[in-house]
Enzyme design. Structure first.
Site, PDB file in Angstrom:
ATOM      1  N   GLN A 162      41.586  71.721  22.864  1.00  0.00           N
ATOM      2  CA  GLN A 162      42.158  71.446  21.611  1.00  0.00           C
ATOM      3  C   GLN A 162      41.295  71.153  20.476  1.00  0.00           C
ATOM      4  O   GLN A 162      40.213  70.311  20.643  1.00  0.00           O
ATOM      5  CB  GLN A 162      43.120  70.039  21.710  1.00  0.00           C
ATOM      6  CG  GLN A 162      43.910  69.873  20.419  1.00  0.00           C
ATOM      7  CD  GLN A 162      44.887  68.606  20.453  1.00  0.00           C
ATOM      8  OE1 GLN A 162      44.529  67.397  19.993  1.00  0.00           O
ATOM      9  NE2 GLN A 162      45.926  68.643  20.960  1.00  0.00           N
ATOM     10  N   CYS A 182      47.142  65.029  14.294  1.00  0.00           N
ATOM     11  CA  CYS A 182      46.413  63.862  14.344  1.00  0.00           C
ATOM     12  C   CYS A 182      46.225  63.059  13.067  1.00  0.00           C
ATOM     13  O   CYS A 182      45.767  63.986  11.843  1.00  0.00           O
ATOM     14  CB  CYS A 182      44.907  63.983  14.838  1.00  0.00           C
ATOM     15  SG  CYS A 182      44.094  62.612  15.234  1.00  0.00           S
ATOM     16  N   LYS A 228      49.624  72.384  17.503  1.00  0.00           N
ATOM     17  CA  LYS A 228      50.310  71.066  17.662  1.00  0.00           C
ATOM     18  C   LYS A 228      50.477  70.423  16.314  1.00  0.00           C
ATOM     19  O   LYS A 228      49.410  70.309  15.633  1.00  0.00           O
ATOM     20  CB  LYS A 228      49.653  70.241  18.536  1.00  0.00           C
ATOM     21  CG  LYS A 228      50.595  69.161  18.895  1.00  0.00           C
ATOM     22  CD  LYS A 228      49.577  68.053  19.933  1.00  0.00           C
ATOM     23  CE  LYS A 228      50.387  66.918  20.462  1.00  0.00           C
ATOM     24  NZ  LYS A 228      50.302  65.778  19.344  1.00  0.00           N
ATOM     25  N   ASN A 279      56.979  67.084  21.866  1.00  0.00           N
ATOM     26  CA  ASN A 279      55.981  65.637  21.990  1.00  0.00           C
ATOM     27  C   ASN A 279      56.567  64.349  21.351  1.00  0.00           C
ATOM     28  O   ASN A 279      57.279  64.427  20.387  1.00  0.00           O
ATOM     29  CB  ASN A 279      54.666  66.025  21.623  1.00  0.00           C
ATOM     30  CG  ASN A 279      53.881  64.888  21.674  1.00  0.00           C
ATOM     31  OD1 ASN A 279      52.992  64.487  20.916  1.00  0.00           O
ATOM     32  ND2 ASN A 279      53.698  64.095  22.942  1.00  0.00           N
ATOM     33  N   GLY A 280      56.402  63.241  22.024  1.00  0.00           N
ATOM     34  CA  GLY A 280      56.534  62.087  21.197  1.00  0.00           C
ATOM     35  C   GLY A 280      57.616  61.137  21.736  1.00  0.00           C
ATOM     36  O   GLY A 280      58.780  61.496  22.016  1.00  0.00           O
ATOM     37  N   GLY A 299      51.588  62.439  26.594  1.00  0.00           N
ATOM     38  CA  GLY A 299      50.322  61.847  26.254  1.00  0.00           C
ATOM     39  C   GLY A 299      50.327  60.388  26.755  1.00  0.00           C
ATOM     40  O   GLY A 299      49.764  60.383  28.077  1.00  0.00           O
ATOM     41  N   ARG A 300      50.568  59.479  26.067  1.00  0.00           N
ATOM     42  CA  ARG A 300      50.228  57.961  26.281  1.00  0.00           C
ATOM     43  C   ARG A 300      51.069  57.606  27.811  1.00  0.00           C
ATOM     44  O   ARG A 300      50.596  56.845  28.618  1.00  0.00           O
ATOM     45  CB  ARG A 300      50.141  57.147  25.456  1.00  0.00           C
ATOM     46  CG  ARG A 300      49.285  57.073  24.451  1.00  0.00           C
ATOM     47  CD  ARG A 300      49.568  56.743  23.082  1.00  0.00           C
ATOM     48  NE  ARG A 300      48.416  56.793  22.238  1.00  0.00           N
ATOM     49  CZ  ARG A 300      47.985  57.772  21.586  1.00  0.00           C
ATOM     50  NH1 ARG A 300      48.668  58.883  21.749  1.00  0.00           N
ATOM     51  NH2 ARG A 300      46.806  57.825  20.818  1.00  0.00           N
TER      52      ARG A 300
END
Length: 318
Positions: free
Chosen positions: A53, A83, A122, A194-195, A216-217
């Site tokens: 990325q 981001c 992204k 995502n999310g 992700g997290r």
């Protein structure tokens, strides 16, 4: 995921899933061009497939960085347009690029001309007061017209004025339907989501509407869920690795890392959530947070931690 998904984290996650595409933390194009490339870009061959990325807004620099990354053997280049951190904004890249979709398209075009591997983007739904219908469509129109191979959408706005990066991960409401509408508009292009996705059941639901799901997290804090990814992607044709297999592989990896001058904690800091939700999780975290951080700690600490919380021993790589 800056400072989280480093090469040690990715090697660990690869032990849990052979099929998932792994993404690096964001690396700035200037750093790739002028910095320590081995440190910034080096990875273990076992990590494949792995995507780099990139952050940046200069098409020429991004093209150069993408070419360098391709020579390192990466399987994909992903441009971060999502981001919201302050240091990213000050460099005129990340989510603030949602305001300049034509520039993002130019960046994609430059990278596509420089490499033969896939180039993806992204992004967010939009930023600040942007209309998410218009902003997302404009970005998608531009990058797909210039050859982007996929668009990953974090299904939230980013508020660059008024919210911290942490707040931007939670406060703006999720709008999965907006991503579904984008996929309906682009049925022949790859759209990922995502999310806020915290389980494989949720991921499976989204996969009925989009082409991919990015964790992700949730994957970082509860990595055990990755063990079910291959079963999900193969509709049950492939099984899950055992915890013994995972810990044995990681003990051997830790031994190699330490022999090369590293520390055990460089690796184990990414593993504290492995037993999340299972008996022994607290003891596992305690050992990795204390014993594994001591000077001179070796892979036997990882094996001892596993023996303390699981049935049966694990072979030490010490």
């Amino acid at each position: 995921m800056m400072d989280w998904t480093d090469r040690h984290c990715r090697f660990f996650h690869r032990q849990l899933s052979r099929r998932a595409l792994l993404y690096t933390e964001m690396v700035v194009a200037d750093a790739v061009i002028h910095g320590d490339r081995s440190r910034l870009l080096g990875f273990d061959p076992a990590e494949h497939p792995v995507a780099l990325q990139l952050g940046g807004s200069d098409p020429a620099k991004l093209a150069q960085a993408a070419s360098i990354a391709a020579d390192f053997g990466y399987d994909e280049i992903n441009l971060n347009v999502g981001c919201p951190s302050d240091r990213v904004q000050s460099g005129t890249f990340g989510a603030c690029l949602m305001k300049t979709p034509a520039l993002v398209a130019d960046c994609v075009d430059a990278m596509k001309q420089a490499v033969v591997i896939p180039v993806t983007v992204k992004c967010r739904l939009g930023v600040d007061d942007q209309d998410i219908e218009t902003a997302l469509d404009e970005l998608a129109d531009g990058v797909f017209a210039r050859g982007a191979d996929a668009l990953w959408v974090h299904a939230r706005k980013a508020w660059l004025a008024g919210l911290s990066p942490k707040e931007n991960r939670d406060i703006p409401p999720l709008d999965y339907d907006r991503v579904y509408r984008l996929k309906a508009r682009y049925p022949n292009w790859s759209i990922g989501l995502n999310g806020g996705i915290n389980s494989l059941d949720e991921a499976a639901t989204h996969l009925g509407r989009v082409d991919g799901v990015m964790l992700g997290r949730a994957a970082y804090h509860t990595p055990g869920l990755l063990a079910g990814v291959d079963r999900l992607l193969t509709q049950g044709q492939e099984g899950e690795p055992t915890l013994v297999e995972v810990v044995e592989a990681m003990a051997a990896y830790c031994a190699r890392h330490i022999a090369a001058g590293g520390r055990l904690s460089h690796v184990t800091r990414h593993m504290v959530g492995l037993f999340h939700g299972m008996p022994g999780a607290r003891r596992w975290r305690q050992i990795l947070s204390t014993e594994a951080t001591r000077p001179g700690a070796g892979p036997e600490v990882l094996c001892e931690a596993f023996a303390a919380v699981a049935e049966g021993p694990v072979r030490s790589a010490a």
